[in-house]
Motif scaffolding. Structure first.
Motif, short mmCIF file in Angstrom:
data_model
loop_
_atom_site.label_atom_id
_atom_site.label_comp_id
_atom_site.label_asym_id
_atom_site.label_seq_id
_atom_site.Cartn_x
_atom_site.Cartn_y
_atom_site.Cartn_z
N THR A 52 0.83 -1.20 0.00
CA THR A 52 0.00 0.00 0.00
C THR A 52 0.87 1.25 0.00
O THR A 52 1.69 1.45 0.90
N GLN A 53 0.70 2.08 -1.01
CA GLN A 53 1.45 3.33 -1.12
C GLN A 53 0.76 4.39 -0.25
O GLN A 53 -0.40 4.74 -0.49
N VAL A 54 1.48 4.87 0.75
CA VAL A 54 0.90 5.83 1.71
C VAL A 54 1.56 7.18 1.54
O VAL A 54 2.79 7.29 1.57
N GLY A 55 0.75 8.21 1.36
CA GLY A 55 1.26 9.57 1.25
C GLY A 55 0.99 10.36 2.51
O GLY A 55 -0.04 10.17 3.17
N PHE A 56 1.91 11.25 2.87
CA PHE A 56 1.76 12.09 4.05
C PHE A 56 2.05 13.53 3.65
O PHE A 56 3.17 13.84 3.22
N VAL A 57 1.07 14.39 3.80
CA VAL A 57 1.21 15.81 3.48
C VAL A 57 1.26 16.60 4.79
O VAL A 57 0.28 16.61 5.54
N GLY A 58 2.41 17.21 5.07
CA GLY A 58 2.59 17.96 6.31
C GLY A 58 3.37 17.15 7.32
O GLY A 58 2.81 16.29 7.98
N PRO B 265 14.78 14.13 6.85
CA PRO B 265 15.05 12.85 7.54
C PRO B 265 14.24 11.69 6.95
O PRO B 265 14.73 10.56 6.88
N LEU B 266 13.01 11.96 6.52
CA LEU B 266 12.18 10.93 5.93
C LEU B 266 12.70 10.53 4.55
O LEU B 266 12.73 9.34 4.20
N GLU B 267 13.12 11.52 3.76
CA GLU B 267 13.70 11.21 2.45
C GLU B 267 14.96 10.38 2.60
O GLU B 267 15.18 9.41 1.86
N GLU B 268 15.80 10.75 3.55
CA GLU B 268 17.04 10.01 3.77
C GLU B 268 16.77 8.56 4.17
O GLU B 268 17.57 7.66 3.90
N ALA B 269 15.60 8.35 4.81
CA ALA B 269 15.23 7.00 5.24
C ALA B 269 14.52 6.22 4.14
O ALA B 269 14.17 5.05 4.34
N GLY B 270 14.29 6.87 2.98
CA GLY B 270 13.71 6.16 1.85
C GLY B 270 12.38 6.65 1.35
O GLY B 270 11.84 6.10 0.37
N ALA B 271 11.81 7.68 1.96
CA ALA B 271 10.53 8.21 1.48
C ALA B 271 10.70 8.91 0.14
O ALA B 271 11.76 9.45 -0.17
N THR B 272 9.65 8.88 -0.66
CA THR B 272 9.65 9.52 -1.97
C THR B 272 9.04 10.91 -1.87
O THR B 272 7.93 11.08 -1.36
N TRP B 273 9.77 11.90 -2.34
CA TRP B 273 9.30 13.29 -2.32
C TRP B 273 8.45 13.58 -3.54
O TRP B 273 8.74 13.11 -4.66
N HIS B 274 7.39 14.38 -3.36
CA HIS B 274 6.58 14.88 -4.47
C HIS B 274 6.51 16.39 -4.38
O HIS B 274 6.54 16.96 -3.30
N ASP B 275 6.40 17.03 -5.52
CA ASP B 275 6.43 18.49 -5.57
C ASP B 275 5.10 19.16 -5.28
O ASP B 275 5.03 20.38 -5.22
N SER B 276 4.04 18.38 -5.12
CA SER B 276 2.73 18.96 -4.83
C SER B 276 1.83 17.90 -4.20
O SER B 276 2.05 16.69 -4.39
N PRO B 277 0.80 18.33 -3.47
CA PRO B 277 -0.17 17.36 -2.94
C PRO B 277 -0.86 16.58 -4.06
O PRO B 277 -1.16 15.39 -3.89
N VAL C 2 5.94 11.75 0.52
CA VAL C 2 5.80 12.93 1.36
C VAL C 2 5.76 14.22 0.55
O VAL C 2 6.35 14.32 -0.53
N PHE C 3 5.04 15.18 1.10
CA PHE C 3 5.07 16.57 0.63
C PHE C 3 4.88 17.47 1.83
O PHE C 3 4.06 17.20 2.71
N THR C 4 5.64 18.55 1.87
CA THR C 4 5.43 19.58 2.87
C THR C 4 5.91 20.89 2.28
O THR C 4 6.74 20.90 1.35
N ARG C 5 5.40 22.00 2.76
CA ARG C 5 5.75 23.28 2.14
C ARG C 5 7.23 23.60 2.29
O ARG C 5 7.81 24.24 1.41
N THR C 6 7.82 23.18 3.39
CA THR C 6 9.25 23.39 3.60
C THR C 6 9.94 22.04 3.47
O THR C 6 9.89 21.22 4.39
N ARG C 7 10.58 21.80 2.34
CA ARG C 7 11.10 20.47 2.05
C ARG C 7 12.13 20.00 3.07
O ARG C 7 12.24 18.80 3.36
N ALA C 8 12.86 20.94 3.65
CA ALA C 8 13.88 20.56 4.63
C ALA C 8 13.29 19.75 5.78
O ALA C 8 13.97 18.89 6.36
N LYS C 9 12.03 20.00 6.12
CA LYS C 9 11.40 19.25 7.21
C LYS C 9 11.24 17.77 6.87
O LYS C 9 11.14 16.92 7.75
N ALA C 10 11.20 17.48 5.57
CA ALA C 10 11.03 16.10 5.13
C ALA C 10 12.36 15.39 4.92
O ALA C 10 12.37 14.19 4.62
#
Length: 321
Positions: free
Chosen positions: A30-36, A67-79, A57-65
């Motif tokens: 299951t692909q789970v997305g988290f916004v914020g 640690p999650l990206e480094e752990a393997g989360a996929t970043w998206h540029d918009s909700p 993941v997506f958040t307005r300030t990418r730096a907050k994400a």
């Protein structure tokens, strides 16, 4: 068959099809997305990732994400882009206006919002504390796309998010709740479906109304103890095991005494919540005087510079020398 009967039949058929197609939640699939991913959202998203769910993941300030990206989360540029890639979309943003923007699109441009890109059978879960009416609108819009939406605000602050012990108050359809319950189980300990869309938000308003009076009472009680020359650590140890005990006293009261006013839950977000509760109370012809007083005290504290404090910061204003 008349047009009304056909509409009911078509609606029931659409809901039956959506129920048949609803996503089956399983780690690794299951692909789970988290916004914020702020103070609470980051910990919550990490619990899901650590349990084996592919995380987006997506958040307005990418730096907050980061640690999650480094752990393997996929970043998206918009909700919208995130929603198109996910089976379950979880949002935890700041204000009702932010909820409207991420679901219905910035400035009303629907194609930039989550709802326009939800897959049939997908489930959107808004865990922001927002208004019941927005939750109802989201649920209706999701159903129109053969998808589902739940309002699921939480209580427990940063501690509950880190320890996966949140209380999760859910409104929406039982089918969707049962489908995503395994995800809720990774985030909290007290989880309940409380009624149709909007019921989760109404329950959160009960929670915030209770907290409003309690946190002010804790601050005033400790201010009294300070003025009386008591050892406040000892006071907390004694009364924390009695009828006064609870999170606001035992956790946030301890932070007050230690001078730790870092946010587990921001003052400005609490003021927002009290505003929603007050508006709903007024709509229901309730006069909640303690809530009104607590909101006025917190607004004064925010105006004096406490906006970015945790809610325990109100002690600074009440107990000032």
């Amino acid at each position: 068959m008349g047009p009304g009967a056909r509409q009911i039949e078509n609606g029931e058929a659409r809901m039956a099809q959506a129920a048949h197609d609803i996503i089956e939640v399983a780690p690794g699939r299951t692909q789970v997305g988290f916004v914020g991913v702020g103070i609470m959202g980051r910990s919550m998203a990490e619990h899901l990732r650590a349990a084996g769910y592919p995380l987006h993941v997506f958040t307005r300030t990418r730096a907050k994400a980061a640690p999650l990206e480094e752990a393997g989360a996929t970043w998206h540029d918009s909700p919208a882009a995130l929603a198109a890639a996910c089976d379950v979309v979880i949002t935890m943003v700041g204000y009702p206006a932010d909820v409207e923007a991420v679901y219905f699109g910035e400035d009303g441009a629907a194609e930039t919002g989550i709802l326009a890109h939800l897959k049939p059978g997908a489930v959107a879960i808004d865990m922001t504390t927002s208004s019941p009416s927005i939750a109802q609108r989201i649920a209706e819009a999701a159903r129109a796309r053969d998808a589902w939406a739940l309002d699921a605000p939480v209580s427990g602050g940063d501690v509950g998010a880190k320890n996966a012990t949140l209380s999760i108050m859910v409104g929406g359809d039982r089918t969707a709740f049962d489908a995503v319950k395994p995800l809720f189980d990774l985030l909290g300990k007290s989880i309940a479906l409380l009624g149709p869309a909007g019921a989760g938000q109404h329950t959160k308003m009960v929670n915030q109304t209770v907290i409003a009076g309690t946190i002010v009472g804790v601050a005033e009680g400790l201010a009294y103890g300070k003025a009386a020359g008591l050892d406040l650590a000892q006071v907390l140890d004694v009364i924390g095991g009695g009828a006064a005990g609870g999170f606001q006293l035992n956790v946030l009261g301890k932070r007050m005494v230690e001078g730790d006013f870092a946010p587990g839950f921001y003052v400005h977000h609490f003021i927002k919540d009290m505003g929603i509760a007050g508006a709903e109370a007024e709509r229901m012809h309730l006069d909640l005087e303690v809530l009104t007083l607590a909101r006025a005290l917190f607004e004064r504290f925010a105006a004096e510079g406490g906006r970015e404090d945790g809610t325990q910061g109100i002690y600074r204003m009440i107990a000032r020398d």
